[in-house]
Scaffold this motif. Structure first.
Motif, PDB file in Angstrom:
ATOM      1  N   GLU A  68       0.792  -1.220   0.000  1.00 60.53           N
ATOM      2  CA  GLU A  68       0.000   0.000   0.000  1.00 60.53           C
ATOM      3  C   GLU A  68       0.826   1.272   0.000  1.00 60.53           C
ATOM      4  O   GLU A  68       0.371   2.286  -0.515  1.00 60.53           O
ATOM      5  N   SER A  69       2.029   1.234   0.559  1.00 59.90           N
ATOM      6  CA  SER A  69       2.813   2.471   0.624  1.00 59.90           C
ATOM      7  C   SER A  69       3.392   2.804  -0.753  1.00 59.90           C
ATOM      8  O   SER A  69       3.697   1.919  -1.549  1.00 59.90           O
ATOM      9  N   GLU A  70       3.530   4.077  -1.013  1.00 56.54           N
ATOM     10  CA  GLU A  70       4.081   4.520  -2.295  1.00 56.54           C
ATOM     11  C   GLU A  70       5.486   3.980  -2.508  1.00 56.54           C
ATOM     12  O   GLU A  70       5.849   3.606  -3.623  1.00 56.54           O
ATOM     13  N   ALA A  71       6.276   3.919  -1.442  1.00 54.48           N
ATOM     14  CA  ALA A  71       7.653   3.425  -1.556  1.00 54.48           C
ATOM     15  C   ALA A  71       7.668   1.945  -1.930  1.00 54.48           C
ATOM     16  O   ALA A  71       8.451   1.524  -2.798  1.00 54.48           O
ATOM     17  N   ASP A  72       6.807   1.153  -1.281  1.00 59.31           N
ATOM     18  CA  ASP A  72       6.740  -0.279  -1.589  1.00 59.31           C
ATOM     19  C   ASP A  72       6.300  -0.504  -3.033  1.00 59.31           C
ATOM     20  O   ASP A  72       6.867  -1.328  -3.752  1.00 59.31           O
ATOM     21  N   ILE A  73       5.280   0.217  -3.457  1.00 65.09           N
ATOM     22  CA  ILE A  73       4.759   0.057  -4.815  1.00 65.09           C
ATOM     23  C   ILE A  73       5.797   0.498  -5.844  1.00 65.09           C
ATOM     24  O   ILE A  73       6.012  -0.192  -6.847  1.00 65.09           O
ATOM     25  N   ALA A  74       6.472   1.610  -5.586  1.00 65.48           N
ATOM     26  CA  ALA A  74       7.506   2.081  -6.518  1.00 65.48           C
ATOM     27  C   ALA A  74       8.624   1.058  -6.649  1.00 65.48           C
ATOM     28  O   ALA A  74       9.138   0.821  -7.748  1.00 65.48           O
ATOM     29  N   ALA A  75       8.985   0.419  -5.540  1.00 75.32           N
ATOM     30  CA  ALA A  75      10.068  -0.573  -5.571  1.00 75.32           C
ATOM     31  C   ALA A  75       9.682  -1.780  -6.415  1.00 75.32           C
ATOM     32  O   ALA A  75      10.482  -2.263  -7.218  1.00 75.32           O
ATOM     33  N   VAL A  76       8.458  -2.280  -6.274  1.00 77.48           N
ATOM     34  CA  VAL A  76       8.073  -3.472  -7.028  1.00 77.48           C
ATOM     35  C   VAL A  76       7.690  -3.155  -8.469  1.00 77.48           C
ATOM     36  O   VAL A  76       7.751  -4.030  -9.330  1.00 77.48           O
ATOM     37  N   GLU A  77       7.309  -1.910  -8.748  1.00 76.72           N
ATOM     38  CA  GLU A  77       7.029  -1.540 -10.144  1.00 76.72           C
ATOM     39  C   GLU A  77       8.274  -1.645 -11.008  1.00 76.72           C
ATOM     40  O   GLU A  77       8.186  -1.800 -12.220  1.00 76.72           O
ATOM     41  N   ALA A  78       9.451  -1.583 -10.380  1.00 76.99           N
ATOM     42  CA  ALA A  78      10.710  -1.710 -11.114  1.00 76.99           C
ATOM     43  C   ALA A  78      11.052  -3.167 -11.431  1.00 76.99           C
ATOM     44  O   ALA A  78      11.944  -3.434 -12.238  1.00 76.99           O
TER      45      ALA A  78
END
Length: 145
Positions: free
Chosen positions: A94-104
């Protein structure tokens, strides 16, 4: 001793992670009450966890009710095969940081559908076996023990 006694061997934890990481499709097993579901999905490893994408539906609802899941992956060839089971807990990111990391990560839906929700399976345990195929041994050749 029968030549088939070495037909099954237990994989080490590192071998299990290596085999799991060599595949992109597996089956997730969820359980809510007496209902057990098995659903194919594509995933990638991120360290010692697995990440997949999903859309609203039964799978996501089931994960919010009971986050204990299994991820099973296997490969079957002509002469041998293996199977690995990852037991863990699924968590919607849910966190923006977590999502940004896995989007990579190299994780894209296999079918052209929108899968906006990322889920991480945190490993609790992992185990696997390798199988060498061959003819069934004759009963009369087996030693009783």
């Amino acid at each position: 001793m029968s030549e088939n006694q070495d037909a099954v061997s237990v994989l080490t934890e590192d071998e299990c992670w290596e085999r799991l990481g060599s595949q992109r499709v597996g089956r997730i097993v969820t359980r809510v009450g007496d209902v057990v579901d098995v659903v194919p999905l594509n995933f990638v490893l991120d360290g010692r966890s697995a990440v997949f994408r999903t859309a609203p539906g039964n799978k996501l609802v089931e994960l919010t009710i009971n986050d204990s899941v299994l991820l099973e992956v296997d490969e079957i060839g002509e002469e041998s095969g293996w199977s690995v089971v990852l037991r863990g807990h699924a968590r919607v990111l849910e966190s923006e940081a977590d999502i940004a990391a896995v989007e990579a990560l190299p994780l894209r839906p296999f079918v052209p559908t929108l899968k906006p929700t990322f889920v991480r399976i945190e490993a609790e345990s992992i185990g696997g076996r390798e199988y060498r195929f061959g003819p069934e041994p004759r009963r009369e050749d087996q030693q009783e023990g």
